[in-house]
Enzyme design. Structure first.
Site, PDB file in Angstrom:
ATOM      1  N   TYR A  84       2.430 -47.866  -0.996  1.00 26.01           N
ATOM      2  CA  TYR A  84       4.326 -47.678  -1.048  1.00 26.01           C
ATOM      3  C   TYR A  84       3.940 -46.046  -0.435  1.00 26.01           C
ATOM      4  O   TYR A  84       3.818 -45.058  -0.489  1.00 26.01           O
ATOM      5  CB  TYR A  84       4.311 -46.923  -2.188  1.00 26.01           C
ATOM      6  CG  TYR A  84       4.330 -48.094  -3.953  1.00 26.01           C
ATOM      7  CD1 TYR A  84       4.299 -49.343  -2.839  1.00 26.01           C
ATOM      8  CD2 TYR A  84       5.212 -47.963  -4.262  1.00 26.01           C
ATOM      9  CE1 TYR A  84       3.990 -50.527  -4.053  1.00 26.01           C
ATOM     10  CE2 TYR A  84       5.261 -49.474  -5.496  1.00 26.01           C
ATOM     11  CZ  TYR A  84       4.373 -50.390  -5.573  1.00 26.01           C
ATOM     12  OH  TYR A  84       4.341 -51.243  -6.194  1.00 26.01           O
ATOM     13  N   SER A  85       4.365 -46.521   0.785  1.00 23.09           N
ATOM     14  CA  SER A  85       4.894 -45.063   2.329  1.00 23.09           C
ATOM     15  C   SER A  85       3.283 -44.335   1.840  1.00 23.09           C
ATOM     16  O   SER A  85       3.407 -43.215   1.830  1.00 23.09           O
ATOM     17  CB  SER A  85       5.890 -44.335   1.161  1.00 23.09           C
ATOM     18  OG  SER A  85       6.624 -44.690   1.844  1.00 23.09           O
TER      19      SER A  85
END
Length: 106
Positions: A84-85
């Site tokens: 995630y990111s």
């Protein structure tokens, strides 16, 4: 992070040590045979991180607001992954929780 009996007690009973006005109506379930109680609702954190990766990703300060609101509502379980990111989501969650813990400790 240094875990002690108070930290573990808080994880097992999210309402422990809270003043009566902070007690939540969140429902909790046991996590396997570990003895830990986790909130039935889990905050998914894929949308927190660096907006440079995707236009729908929320920046750090907005993520902190969501994490605090979830925690105040009794959520004690957060879904995240290193993808995630590119790991920014995990950093935002940890930083937000540390900020809340430091604020409450003073």
């Amino acid at each position: 992070m240094n875990f002690n009996n108070k930290t573990l007690a808080s994880a097992a009973n999210p309402n422990a040590g809270k003043s009566p006005e902070r007690v939540t109506t969140m429902k909790y379930v046991r996590l396997g045979s570990s003895g830990l109680k986790v909130s039935k609702l889990i905050l998914g954190c894929m949308s927190y991180g660096n907006p440079g990766y995707q236009s729908w990703i929320l920046p750090e300060e907005e993520g902190f607001k969501h994490i605090k609101a979830a925690y105040d509502a009794g959520i004690n379980t957060f879904d995240t992954a290193d993808v995630y990111s590119n790991g920014c989501s995990e950093v935002i969650i940890l930083t937000g929780l540390i900020k809340m813990a430091n604020f409450r400790a003073t």
